[in-house]
Design an enzyme around this catalytic site. Structure first.
Site, short mmCIF file in Angstrom:
data_model
loop_
_atom_site.label_atom_id
_atom_site.label_comp_id
_atom_site.label_asym_id
_atom_site.label_seq_id
_atom_site.Cartn_x
_atom_site.Cartn_y
_atom_site.Cartn_z
N LYS A 86 0.83 -1.21 0.00
CA LYS A 86 0.00 0.00 0.00
C LYS A 86 0.87 1.27 0.00
O LYS A 86 0.66 2.18 -0.79
CB LYS A 86 -0.94 -0.01 1.22
CG LYS A 86 -1.90 -1.21 1.21
CD LYS A 86 -2.85 -1.22 2.38
CE LYS A 86 -2.22 -1.46 3.73
NZ LYS A 86 -1.54 -2.77 3.85
N THR A 87 1.85 1.28 0.90
CA THR A 87 2.74 2.45 0.97
C THR A 87 3.53 2.58 -0.33
O THR A 87 3.69 3.69 -0.87
CB THR A 87 3.74 2.27 2.14
OG1 THR A 87 2.99 1.96 3.32
CG2 THR A 87 4.57 3.51 2.36
N ASP A 131 -1.18 6.60 6.49
CA ASP A 131 -1.24 5.17 6.77
C ASP A 131 -2.20 4.97 7.96
O ASP A 131 -2.38 5.89 8.77
CB ASP A 131 0.17 4.68 7.14
CG ASP A 131 0.30 3.17 6.98
OD1 ASP A 131 -0.64 2.53 6.48
OD2 ASP A 131 1.34 2.63 7.38
N THR A 180 -5.67 -1.33 7.04
CA THR A 180 -5.78 -2.78 7.12
C THR A 180 -7.21 -3.15 7.51
O THR A 180 -7.57 -4.32 7.52
CB THR A 180 -4.83 -3.34 8.20
OG1 THR A 180 -5.02 -2.57 9.39
CG2 THR A 180 -3.38 -3.25 7.76
N ARG A 239 6.51 -8.19 2.05
CA ARG A 239 7.41 -7.77 3.14
C ARG A 239 8.03 -8.99 3.82
O ARG A 239 9.21 -8.99 4.19
CB ARG A 239 6.69 -6.91 4.17
CG ARG A 239 7.64 -6.50 5.30
CD ARG A 239 7.00 -5.64 6.36
NE ARG A 239 6.74 -4.30 5.87
CZ ARG A 239 5.59 -3.67 6.01
NH1 ARG A 239 4.58 -4.27 6.61
NH2 ARG A 239 5.44 -2.46 5.54
P1 ADP Z 1 2.13 -1.93 3.25
O1 ADP Z 1 2.14 -0.44 3.15
O2 ADP Z 1 0.95 -2.55 2.54
O3 ADP Z 1 2.26 -2.44 4.66
P2 ADP Z 1 4.67 -1.73 1.82
O4 ADP Z 1 4.25 -0.93 0.65
O5 ADP Z 1 5.42 -1.02 2.90
O6 ADP Z 1 3.41 -2.50 2.45
O7 ADP Z 1 5.52 -2.97 1.28
C1 ADP Z 1 6.37 -3.73 2.11
C2 ADP Z 1 7.62 -4.12 1.36
O8 ADP Z 1 7.27 -5.06 0.35
C3 ADP Z 1 8.32 -2.97 0.66
O9 ADP Z 1 9.70 -3.09 0.83
C4 ADP Z 1 8.02 -3.14 -0.79
O10 ADP Z 1 9.15 -2.84 -1.53
C5 ADP Z 1 7.74 -4.62 -0.92
N1 ADP Z 1 6.67 -4.80 -1.90
C6 ADP Z 1 5.34 -4.68 -1.65
N2 ADP Z 1 4.62 -4.94 -2.76
C7 ADP Z 1 5.50 -5.22 -3.74
C8 ADP Z 1 5.37 -5.57 -5.12
N3 ADP Z 1 4.17 -5.69 -5.69
N4 ADP Z 1 6.50 -5.76 -5.84
C9 ADP Z 1 7.71 -5.67 -5.25
N5 ADP Z 1 7.90 -5.36 -3.95
C10 ADP Z 1 6.82 -5.13 -3.20
#
Ligand code: ADP
Length: 355
Positions: A86-87, A131, A180, A239
């Site tokens: 998401k981030t 977030d 979430t 992650r």
């Molecule tokens: P969230 O905000 O949903 O908790 P993040 O965007 O922080 O998740 O992602 C967590 C990690 O996973 C980051 O380091 C990101 O680079 C990696 N990541 C997430 N989705 C992908 C994707 N589709 N392709 C490659 N890396 C990803």
């Protein structure tokens, strides 16, 4: 900008770990958000973002249309379990639109004045990423409505007879929010997003591509089978696969010749007590409780929640989707029911009649 505001605004994408994020475990190995690693491995553009193709296509179209019309991107809501990107997508959207992204999180914005500080610091078209928006105070959230819709903030200053309202104009901006727990968002807030996207768990093939991409960035040697082994045990979550890759690298360097093969990955993950199917502590607790305390169900989500000490919403939105996807759990009108896969996995007697 005051020091206080500096403390919670971050251009580098430093994110407050979500409550659910803090608790995510894959057996003994805690997989907590690691801001440094997340940042390093974050794909900068749609082309580098693996999987979720349908959603990515929608987002690309959304960006292209806004760019052609010279408009500010509409507000976007991302929902889904922690660690799915998401981030990352908020930053990719910023990059694609050529604008700045300011990042904060719901619980950090304590007062309307905090929100005013954030919003007045934005340039036209900038993205404010919030977030965990479901954890924002309702009193602050109400100020967000007019900001999102009309780009104004009516702030009350002073109290009692001196109380008066001051209108602040804000430059048109894009709010990108992540949650979430989409079920906790109020209807008025939800209705103000132009686009709402739900992120799904990744399949092992997509995760294996993420492992290979991360290995290239971190200069780790991994073959296709080694990448797949890590992917398979990552609970559908990028992650987690990035975090496991680093742990397996340590093992490969000390116990093997540095190269991650299937055998090396299997030994390393076994030593770290990572579940062969990627289940984490809470997944196991939920399934064991369902099986042994409630006889495999059906049981209502509230009773299950009390028994494992978690909130029903969190169970429904964070834990269950993966367990349902992997065939461990079913939702029926009578309640949650364990499947034969679960019985087999936890050594309970099979119950062919129970679906
Ligand atoms: P969230 O905000 O949903 O908790 P993040 O965007 O922080 O998740 O992602 C967590 C990690 O996973 C980051 O380091 C990101 O680079 C990696 N990541 C997430 N989705 C992908 C994707 N589709 N392709 C490659 N890396 C990803």
């Amino acid at each position: 900008m005051s020091e206080k505001k500096e403390a919670f605004i971050s251009d580098a994408g430093g994110e407050a770990p979500s409550a659910a994020g803090r608790k995510r475990l894959v057996t003994a190995a805690a997989v907590q958000p690691d801001p440094e690693l997340d940042l390093k491995l974050r794909p900068p553009s749609f082309a580098d973002f693996v999987g979720q193709r349908k959603m990515v296509e929608r987002l690309e179209l959304f960006v292209e249309a806004a760019r052609r019309r010279g408009e500010v991107l509409e507000h976007v809501l991302f929902s889904g379990p922690p660690g799915l990107g998401k981030t990352t997508l908020a930053y990719i959207l910023g990059h694609a639109m050529g604008v700045q992204v300011k990042s904060t999180s719901g619980p950090v914005i304590e007062r309307p004045a905090d929100l005013a500080g954030l919003l007045t610091g934005l340039e036209r078209g900038d993205i404010l990423f919030i977030d965990e928006i479901h954890r924002m105070q309702r009193s602050v959230e109400e100020y967000l409505y007019s900001a999102m819709e009309d780009f104004v903030l009516d702030i009350m200053i002073d109290q009692g007879p001196n109380a008066r309202s001051v209108r602040l104009n804000i430059k048109p901006f894009t709010l990108i929010a992540a949650t979430t727990r989409s079920g906790m968002l109020s209807a008025p807030l939800r209705s103000r997003f132009g686009l709402a996207c739900r992120l799904d768990y990744y399949d092992a093939e997509a995760l294996a591509r993420i492992v290979e991409r991360s290995a290239r960035i971190l200069d780790i040697s991994v073959d296709a089978e080694g990448a797949f082994e890590i992917a398979r045990r990552s609970r559908g979550t990028p992650r987690i696969c990035n975090s496991l890759l680093r742990r397996v690298r340590d093992y490969a360097q000390v116990k093997a010749d540095g190269r991650i093969t299937r055998v090396v990955a299997d030994q390393a993950l076994g030593m770290l007590d990572i579940d062969p199917n990627g289940l984490d502590e809470m997944d196991k607790r939920l399934l064991e409780t369902l099986l042994f305390r409630f006889g495999g169900g059906p049981v209502g989500v509230s009773s299950l929640a009390v028994a494992v000490g978690e909130e029903p919403d969190t169970i429904e939105e964070v834990y269950e989707p993966f367990l349902i996807q992997e065939g461990y759990l079913q939702r029926t009108p009578q309640g949650r029911v364990a499947t034969d896969i679960t019985r087999k996995r936890f050594g309970a007697a099979p119950e062919a009649t129970r679906k």
